[in-house]
Motif scaffolding. Structure first.
Motif, PDB file in Angstrom:
ATOM      1  N   ASP A  43       6.448   4.561  26.445  1.00  0.00           N
ATOM      2  CA  ASP A  43       6.257   3.265  27.078  1.00  0.00           C
ATOM      3  C   ASP A  43       4.839   2.741  26.903  1.00  0.00           C
ATOM      4  N   GLN A  44       4.002   3.472  26.195  1.00  0.00           N
ATOM      5  CA  GLN A  44       2.693   2.942  25.855  1.00  0.00           C
ATOM      6  C   GLN A  44       2.621   2.708  24.355  1.00  0.00           C
ATOM      7  N   PRO A  45       1.835   1.745  23.910  1.00  0.00           N
ATOM      8  CA  PRO A  45       1.763   1.457  22.479  1.00  0.00           C
ATOM      9  C   PRO A  45       0.904   2.479  21.752  1.00  0.00           C
ATOM     10  N   PRO A  46       1.010   2.524  20.435  1.00  0.00           N
ATOM     11  CA  PRO A  46       0.078   3.356  19.669  1.00  0.00           C
ATOM     12  C   PRO A  46      -1.359   2.898  19.879  1.00  0.00           C
ATOM     13  N   ASP A  47      -2.297   3.756  19.585  1.00  0.00           N
ATOM     14  CA  ASP A  47      -3.701   3.384  19.665  1.00  0.00           C
ATOM     15  C   ASP A  47      -3.964   2.192  18.749  1.00  0.00           C
ATOM     16  N   PRO A  48      -4.689   1.175  19.213  1.00  0.00           N
ATOM     17  CA  PRO A  48      -4.944  -0.019  18.381  1.00  0.00           C
ATOM     18  C   PRO A  48      -5.562   0.305  17.028  1.00  0.00           C
ATOM     19  N   GLN A  49      -6.305   1.396  16.935  1.00  0.00           N
ATOM     20  CA  GLN A  49      -6.915   1.755  15.661  1.00  0.00           C
ATOM     21  C   GLN A  49      -5.864   2.029  14.586  1.00  0.00           C
ATOM     22  N   LEU A  50      -4.692   2.513  14.992  1.00  0.00           N
ATOM     23  CA  LEU A  50      -3.651   2.784  14.008  1.00  0.00           C
ATOM     24  C   LEU A  50      -3.168   1.490  13.368  1.00  0.00           C
ATOM     25  N   PHE A  51      -3.029   0.441  14.164  1.00  0.00           N
ATOM     26  CA  PHE A  51      -2.627  -0.843  13.609  1.00  0.00           C
ATOM     27  C   PHE A  51      -3.679  -1.366  12.625  1.00  0.00           C
ATOM     28  N   GLU A  52      -4.946  -1.189  12.990  1.00  0.00           N
ATOM     29  CA  GLU A  52      -6.020  -1.697  12.134  1.00  0.00           C
ATOM     30  C   GLU A  52      -6.067  -0.937  10.805  1.00  0.00           C
ATOM     31  N   VAL A  53      -5.921   0.391  10.867  1.00  0.00           N
ATOM     32  CA  VAL A  53      -5.907   1.178   9.633  1.00  0.00           C
ATOM     33  C   VAL A  53      -4.732   0.771   8.755  1.00  0.00           C
ATOM     34  N   CYS A  54      -3.575   0.614   9.362  1.00  0.00           N
ATOM     35  CA  CYS A  54      -2.375   0.211   8.628  1.00  0.00           C
ATOM     36  C   CYS A  54      -2.580  -1.168   7.985  1.00  0.00           C
ATOM     37  N   HIS A  55      -3.135  -2.089   8.754  1.00  0.00           N
ATOM     38  CA  HIS A  55      -3.368  -3.447   8.266  1.00  0.00           C
ATOM     39  C   HIS A  55      -4.346  -3.452   7.093  1.00  0.00           C
ATOM     40  N   GLN A  56      -5.465  -2.762   7.251  1.00  0.00           N
ATOM     41  CA  GLN A  56      -6.466  -2.732   6.192  1.00  0.00           C
ATOM     42  C   GLN A  56      -5.927  -2.045   4.935  1.00  0.00           C
ATOM     43  N   SER A  57      -5.095  -1.041   5.129  1.00  0.00           N
ATOM     44  CA  SER A  57      -4.495  -0.362   3.982  1.00  0.00           C
ATOM     45  C   SER A  57      -3.584  -1.297   3.205  1.00  0.00           C
ATOM     46  N   MET A  58      -2.804  -2.108   3.912  1.00  0.00           N
ATOM     47  CA  MET A  58      -1.945  -3.081   3.224  1.00  0.00           C
ATOM     48  C   MET A  58      -2.775  -4.125   2.488  1.00  0.00           C
ATOM     49  N   LEU A  59      -3.843  -4.604   3.131  1.00  0.00           N
ATOM     50  CA  LEU A  59      -4.705  -5.583   2.480  1.00  0.00           C
ATOM     51  C   LEU A  59      -5.368  -5.010   1.231  1.00  0.00           C
ATOM     52  N   ALA A  60      -5.589  -3.683   1.252  1.00  0.00           N
ATOM     53  CA  ALA A  60      -6.219  -3.021   0.110  1.00  0.00           C
ATOM     54  C   ALA A  60      -5.223  -2.737  -1.020  1.00  0.00           C
ATOM     55  N   GLY A  61      -3.980  -3.143  -0.832  1.00  0.00           N
ATOM     56  CA  GLY A  61      -3.004  -2.974  -1.900  1.00  0.00           C
ATOM     57  C   GLY A  61      -2.190  -1.701  -1.843  1.00  0.00           C
ATOM     58  N   ARG A  62      -2.223  -1.017  -0.695  1.00  0.00           N
ATOM     59  CA  ARG A  62      -1.482   0.249  -0.578  1.00  0.00           C
ATOM     60  C   ARG A  62      -0.033  -0.038  -0.195  1.00  0.00           C
ATOM     61  N   THR A  63       0.641  -0.824  -1.017  1.00  0.00           N
ATOM     62  CA  THR A  63       2.022  -1.229  -0.750  1.00  0.00           C
ATOM     63  C   THR A  63       2.952  -0.888  -1.904  1.00  0.00           C
TER      64      THR A  63
END
Length: 387
Positions: A43-63
């Motif tokens: 019932d609690q969300p993941p740590d916000p840092q996980l979203f940021e790492v995931c987001h930056q990884s996608m922006l870096a082309g890790r798709t």
């Protein structure tokens, strides 16, 4: 038209086990006031840092496509995690999968076939039946007894072994009961598995949610290294079930033999999710500690109130995100109790979803706010008193 035999083997292992949960969701969508205690979704969300790492990884082309075994950084992060428990582990001991469920499915497909027996404590997690039957293997139940705190014993295990037995599927910390095996108990179980040449597949997804004391695992014993495969994920430890990021860690030969099967199914998890998972495993995040504190407190709230009701027995968990109740003293089995309680505004899982040995039980999730726990207890009390 004709279908493969696997569709018949799995025909009754799917959604029927979750019928009350599905009905609860339908009723809530229609405006019903129901407290949902069915599934183990943090019932609690993941740590916000996980979203940021995931987001930056996608922006870096890790798709793009992933490695079939797993992304190198994630393989190293998982290996480092298990190396702290057993120094001989390296990245060649690791396989990455989309969640623990996929890791279990692939592992069982790699270890068993038609006619093989898989020993599993009963009660057991609802999807185990499917991952066992998929390969053509069959379940061999080992009773988990209330008088033993629902912990698997070496004696009960040995008594259940047959000539067809090939694997012990071991779950500690345990779902649905919250039982945690001690190092001594695991050593005794390991000795039985050595004696009968059994694989041990250790589902350790609740490892980070032990309330008090230490977590113990057969993976940690060098004497069992050639027969133990540990499976886990970040779903529970990091409150991230929807990211589907898990793994299996076992002998080098196991990983080499399983790789073609894994590559036939999928090619690892998405690179941006792998990067996020590696960060999660390499970081000291507070998510697990917060969940441990919350779930232990909520388990006490439920037990303190419900064990006072006539006909109810509450079993306090040692870990995880559930508490189980024996409701047989009310004159109802777990299935009837759960369906009737749904009409009283509380949705719980009937024990029949968790094996032959759980028919008089119901399972309650601890993943709702404290005030919802208190209200659920009030509604359950009114329901029981009105029987």
């Amino acid at each position: 038209m004709k279908y493969a035999a696997i569709t018949e083997r799995l025909a009754d292992t799917g959604g029927a086990k979750w019928a009350i949960h599905q009905r609860c969701r339908e009723m809530k969508a229609q405006g019903a006031d129901i407290i949902e205690l069915t599934i183990g979704e943090p019932d609690q969300p993941p740590d916000p840092q996980l979203f940021e790492v995931c987001h930056q990884s996608m922006l870096a082309g890790r798709t793009g496509y992933s490695s079939g075994r797993g992304e190198p950084e994630l393989l190293e992060a998982i290996a480092a995690r298990y190396m702290r428990r057993r120094p001989d582990v390296d990245a060649d001991n690791v396989m990455c999968f989309p969640g623990t469920q996929t890791a279990l499915f692939a592992t069982m497909m790699g270890l068993t076939g038609p006619g093989d027996g898989v020993l599993v404590g009963d009660p057991f997690y609802a999807t185990y039946e499917g991952v066992i039957r998929a390969s053509g293997a069959h379940r061999e139940s080992v009773p988990l007894r209330p008088e033993n705190g629902f912990r698997l014993t070496a004696g009960d295990l040995e008594a259940a072994i047959t000539p067809q037995s090939r694997v012990l599927l071991l779950n500690s910390p345990h779902n649905p009961t919250g039982a945690v095996l001690t190092a001594e108990e695991i050593a005794s179980i390991g000795a039985v598995c050595q004696k009968h040449d059994l694989w041990i597949v250790a589902d350790e997804v609740y490892e980070e949610l032990v309330f008090d004391g230490d977590f113990a695992s057969p993976f940690d014993s060098p004497d069992l290294a050639d027969r133990v495969i540990a499976v886990s994920s970040i779903s529970k430890s990091h409150a991230a079930p929807g990211f589907r990021s898990g793994w299996a860690v076992g002998p080098h030969e196991f990983c080499e033999r399983l790789l073609p099967l894994s590559e036939t199914m999928l090619f690892g998890n998405q690179p941006f999710i792998a990067d996020m998972t590696a960060f999660a495993l390499n970081s000291d995040l507070p998510t697990s500690a917060r969940m441990r504190q919350s779930y232990k407190h909520r388990a006490s709230l439920f037990a303190d109130r419900l064990e006072k009701l006539e006909g109810m027995t509450a079993y306090r968990p040692q870990a995880g995100m559930f508490i189980i109740l024996d409701v047989s003293g009310t004159g109802l089995g777990g299935e009837d109790f759960a369906w009737r309680l749904l009409q009283a505004g509380v949705a719980v899982m009937p024990g029949s979803s968790f094996g032959d040995n759980a028919g008089k039980l119901v399972r309650l999730s601890l993943t709702v706010p404290d005030e919802s726990v208190v209200e659920a207890c009030d509604r359950i009390a009114r329901f029981v008193e009105g029987l």
